[in-house]
Write a protein that holds these residues in place. Structure first.
Motif, PDB file in Angstrom:
ATOM      1  N   THR A  40     -23.738  33.387  44.760  1.00  0.00           N
ATOM      2  CA  THR A  40     -23.122  32.087  44.480  1.00  0.00           C
ATOM      3  C   THR A  40     -23.112  31.749  42.992  1.00  0.00           C
ATOM      4  O   THR A  40     -22.628  30.697  42.588  1.00  0.00           O
ATOM      5  N   TYR A  41     -23.649  32.624  42.170  1.00  0.00           N
ATOM      6  CA  TYR A  41     -23.770  32.340  40.735  1.00  0.00           C
ATOM      7  C   TYR A  41     -22.452  32.580  40.012  1.00  0.00           C
ATOM      8  O   TYR A  41     -21.827  33.637  40.162  1.00  0.00           O
ATOM      9  N   ILE A  42     -22.020  31.585  39.224  1.00  0.00           N
ATOM     10  CA  ILE A  42     -20.840  31.724  38.379  1.00  0.00           C
ATOM     11  C   ILE A  42     -21.293  32.166  36.990  1.00  0.00           C
ATOM     12  O   ILE A  42     -22.187  31.563  36.405  1.00  0.00           O
ATOM     13  N   PHE A  74     -28.175  26.763  26.004  1.00  0.00           N
ATOM     14  CA  PHE A  74     -27.170  26.177  26.892  1.00  0.00           C
ATOM     15  C   PHE A  74     -27.811  25.264  27.945  1.00  0.00           C
ATOM     16  O   PHE A  74     -27.148  24.873  28.909  1.00  0.00           O
ATOM     17  N   MET A  75     -29.104  24.964  27.788  1.00  0.00           N
ATOM     18  CA  MET A  75     -29.870  24.103  28.697  1.00  0.00           C
ATOM     19  C   MET A  75     -30.073  24.739  30.063  1.00  0.00           C
ATOM     20  O   MET A  75     -30.378  24.047  31.046  1.00  0.00           O
ATOM     21  N   GLU A  76     -29.916  26.080  30.140  1.00  0.00           N
ATOM     22  CA  GLU A  76     -30.226  26.792  31.383  1.00  0.00           C
ATOM     23  C   GLU A  76     -31.741  26.995  31.453  1.00  0.00           C
ATOM     24  O   GLU A  76     -32.387  27.255  30.442  1.00  0.00           O
ATOM     25  N   ASN A  77     -32.294  26.889  32.650  1.00  0.00           N
ATOM     26  CA  ASN A  77     -33.740  27.041  32.836  1.00  0.00           C
ATOM     27  C   ASN A  77     -34.027  28.210  33.781  1.00  0.00           C
ATOM     28  O   ASN A  77     -33.350  28.373  34.806  1.00  0.00           O
ATOM     29  N   PHE A  78     -35.028  29.007  33.409  1.00  0.00           N
ATOM     30  CA  PHE A  78     -35.449  30.169  34.191  1.00  0.00           C
ATOM     31  C   PHE A  78     -36.970  30.142  34.336  1.00  0.00           C
ATOM     32  O   PHE A  78     -37.673  29.546  33.522  1.00  0.00           O
ATOM     33  N   PHE A  79     -37.481  30.826  35.356  1.00  0.00           N
ATOM     34  CA  PHE A  79     -38.877  31.223  35.317  1.00  0.00           C
ATOM     35  C   PHE A  79     -38.972  32.697  35.659  1.00  0.00           C
ATOM     36  O   PHE A  79     -38.120  33.246  36.373  1.00  0.00           O
ATOM     37  N   LEU A  99     -30.235  23.783  36.187  1.00  0.00           N
ATOM     38  CA  LEU A  99     -30.344  22.601  35.333  1.00  0.00           C
ATOM     39  C   LEU A  99     -31.430  21.710  35.899  1.00  0.00           C
ATOM     40  O   LEU A  99     -31.576  21.592  37.117  1.00  0.00           O
ATOM     41  N   TYR A 100     -32.201  21.060  35.022  1.00  0.00           N
ATOM     42  CA  TYR A 100     -33.224  20.127  35.490  1.00  0.00           C
ATOM     43  C   TYR A 100     -32.630  18.776  35.886  1.00  0.00           C
ATOM     44  O   TYR A 100     -33.236  18.014  36.626  1.00  0.00           O
ATOM     45  N   SER A 101     -31.459  18.452  35.369  1.00  0.00           N
ATOM     46  CA  SER A 101     -30.779  17.212  35.751  1.00  0.00           C
ATOM     47  C   SER A 101     -29.285  17.401  35.526  1.00  0.00           C
ATOM     48  O   SER A 101     -28.868  18.245  34.727  1.00  0.00           O
ATOM     49  N   ARG A 124     -17.392  23.753  31.377  1.00  0.00           N
ATOM     50  CA  ARG A 124     -17.516  22.601  32.264  1.00  0.00           C
ATOM     51  C   ARG A 124     -17.597  23.058  33.719  1.00  0.00           C
ATOM     52  O   ARG A 124     -18.385  22.534  34.516  1.00  0.00           O
ATOM     53  N   GLU A 125     -16.773  24.022  34.084  1.00  0.00           N
ATOM     54  CA  GLU A 125     -16.809  24.574  35.439  1.00  0.00           C
ATOM     55  C   GLU A 125     -18.157  25.244  35.712  1.00  0.00           C
ATOM     56  O   GLU A 125     -18.719  25.123  36.804  1.00  0.00           O
ATOM     57  N   TYR A 126     -18.669  25.934  34.701  1.00  0.00           N
ATOM     58  CA  TYR A 126     -19.950  26.622  34.840  1.00  0.00           C
ATOM     59  C   TYR A 126     -21.084  25.627  35.100  1.00  0.00           C
ATOM     60  O   TYR A 126     -21.873  25.791  36.033  1.00  0.00           O
ATOM     61  N   TYR A 127     -21.151  24.576  34.294  1.00  0.00           N
ATOM     62  CA  TYR A 127     -22.218  23.587  34.459  1.00  0.00           C
ATOM     63  C   TYR A 127     -22.101  22.859  35.796  1.00  0.00           C
ATOM     64  O   TYR A 127     -23.109  22.521  36.423  1.00  0.00           O
ATOM     65  N   ALA A 128     -20.882  22.611  36.234  1.00  0.00           N
ATOM     66  CA  ALA A 128     -20.673  21.932  37.512  1.00  0.00           C
ATOM     67  C   ALA A 128     -21.179  22.778  38.680  1.00  0.00           C
ATOM     68  O   ALA A 128     -21.571  22.241  39.721  1.00  0.00           O
ATOM     69  N   ALA A 129     -21.191  24.104  38.503  1.00  0.00           N
ATOM     70  CA  ALA A 129     -21.591  25.005  39.590  1.00  0.00           C
ATOM     71  C   ALA A 129     -23.086  25.327  39.581  1.00  0.00           C
ATOM     72  O   ALA A 129     -23.610  25.828  40.577  1.00  0.00           O
ATOM     73  N   LEU A 130     -23.792  25.043  38.472  1.00  0.00           N
ATOM     74  CA  LEU A 130     -25.213  25.401  38.389  1.00  0.00           C
ATOM     75  C   LEU A 130     -26.053  24.564  39.348  1.00  0.00           C
ATOM     76  O   LEU A 130     -25.822  23.360  39.495  1.00  0.00           O
ATOM     77  N   PRO A 131     -27.064  25.164  39.987  1.00  0.00           N
ATOM     78  CA  PRO A 131     -27.981  24.384  40.817  1.00  0.00           C
ATOM     79  C   PRO A 131     -28.725  23.356  39.959  1.00  0.00           C
ATOM     80  O   PRO A 131     -29.076  23.643  38.810  1.00  0.00           O
ATOM     81  N   VAL A 132     -28.954  22.169  40.503  1.00  0.00           N
ATOM     82  CA  VAL A 132     -29.704  21.120  39.804  1.00  0.00           C
ATOM     83  C   VAL A 132     -31.009  20.887  40.555  1.00  0.00           C
ATOM     84  O   VAL A 132     -31.004  20.471  41.710  1.00  0.00           O
TER      85      VAL A 132
END
Length: 415
Positions: A40-42, A74-79, A99-101, A124-132
């Motif tokens: 599901t990752y864009i 890009f404000m992407e978060n990983f662990f 994304l945290y928020s 914009r499409e990428y950020y809209a698709a990221l899990p929050v």
């Protein structure tokens, strides 16, 4: 600690992916992908490949015994979690990005501008698709995954503290004692903390006249700090931002609704950032402080009991919902019938009328400042139908919603 072979590890990664819908990657010591769950990752259009995204997260030297968190530009978060089998490091498990928020339009536009990103629409499409997922939940997912892999428990606070130590970078700064000594030699000291406290007490108490005197006296008690080495305008802006932030806290302490105070703070700081000369910055900052004091004073003129204030707060924050007496009675911890009587006694109008007035005031704002259609507005504000909305609007405003929308020279209308 239990340690998993590759088949067991793949099972754990699949469980995290299917349960939380998060991308999961397993990399070996050479940085090659062993397996992944990311259907599901864009793809982030700013990375040339998937490996460009994963490489910065991939560290096998000095592997840690706890989940490691990273945030990209890009404000992407990983662990990441180190994967061991029979005590030997086999690779790294990477979970993310998330994304945290949710990024609102203003934050997203600001970030795209800061990073000079040219693929704006795709981003914009990428950020809209990221899990929050909020940071605490993301941390707890890492704890769960660590437990599934090693059968060992971890404390959330300890994980966060370990990561803070891991990512902290030493910032070299001159010894403050040197500057303090120089200030002593030249008899240059910061403005009096007592007078500064007086300024914010005036805001907290809603005393604008005293605030004017306190601000004018403040500069006579010492110098203001220099908050930028390279720009006097930038220093003035930083001072202004600090003053507005402190004024916001003082206004909330003085009884101004937090949402109103914080929104004012955001708008004042945004507008201050657009000003180009320091003199105008200082005037703008002082006007902001006066405004906070004015609003606190007006708010303090209406003193209500705690249950009534609880009702008013609930109505303010649920204006777009159907507000029921039972809900208000619950938040105020009172009998519904007695609450209605007390509200009418203290506020002067019934609860139902107060709610309708608040909704009509909001409707007027939506008509004045947005592009919403009238049908959108009455639907958003939970009126039963357009007829009910029109009748209520005319009762309080003296015009129908359409007449109000098409009005000329009706800026003095008062509910």
């Amino acid at each position: 600690m239990n340690q998993l072979n590759i088949n067991e590890m793949e099972y754990v990664c699949n469980m995290i992916y299917t349960t939380f819908n998060l991308p999961v990657y397993a990399l070996n010591l050479n940085g090659e992908i062993l397996f992944e769950y990311s259907a599901t990752y864009i793809h982030n259009p700013m990375y040339s490949s998937k490996m460009d995204m994963l490489k910065p997260q991939f560290l096998t030297n000095n592997p840690h015994e706890f989940p490691v968190f990273k945030t990209t530009i890009f404000m992407e978060n990983f662990f990441t979690i180190t994967w061991k089998d029979e005590g030997i490091c086999k690779g790294i498990i990477i979970v993310g990005p998330v994304l945290y928020s949710t990024l609102n339009e203003e934050s997203l536009t600001g970030m795209l501008n800061d990073l000079h990103l040219y693929k704006e629409e795709r981003m914009r499409e990428y950020y809209a698709a990221l899990p929050v997922i909020n940071q605490l939940k993301f941390t707890n997912i890492s704890r769960l995954m660590h437990y599934m892999i090693y059968n060992g428990t971890l404390d959330t606070v300890e994980i966060l503290q370990q990561n803070e130590l891991l990512h902290s970078e030493a910032i070299e700064m001159e010894q403050p004692q040197v500057h303090i000594s120089e200030n002593r030699q030249h008899h240059k000291f910061h403005a009096s903390p007592i007078m500064e406290k007086k300024v914010y007490q005036c805001i907290e108490r809603g005393r604008k006249e005293e605030l004017i005197v306190a601000i004018n006296s403040l500069s006579e008690t010492g110098i203001f700090g220099n908050l930028s080495r390279t720009s006097y305008v930038r220093s003035s802006k930083n001072l202004g931002i600090g003053a507005i932030t402190m004024a916001t806290r003082a206004a909330v302490q003085g009884g101004l609704h937090p949402e109103i105070a914080y929104t004012l703070s955001d708008l004042y700081i945004q507008n201050l950032e657009e000003i180009k000369d320091s003199r105008t910055i200082n005037q703008f900052m002082i006007s902001a402080l006066y405004d906070f004091a004015d609003r606190v004073e007006k708010n303090r003129e209406q003193k209500y009991s705690r249950p009534i204030n609880a009702c008013k707060y609930y109505i303010f924050t649920h204006l777009y919902d159907e507000i029921k007496l039972a809900d208000l009675a619950e938040v105020s911890a009172m009998n519904p019938s007695y609450l209605s009587t007390l509200f009418k006694k203290e506020v002067g109008i019934s609860l139902s009328e107060y709610i309708l007035r608040a909704k009509i005031e909001e409707a007027m704002s939506l008509i004045d400042y947005t592009q919403h259609s009238l049908s959108d507005i009455y639907t958003l504000l939970n009126f039963h139908d357009q007829s009910h909305f029109t009748k209520t609007f005319k009762k309080f405003v003296g015009l129908t919603p359409r007449e109000y929308k098409n009005r000329v020279g009706t800026s003095n209308l008062i509910l």
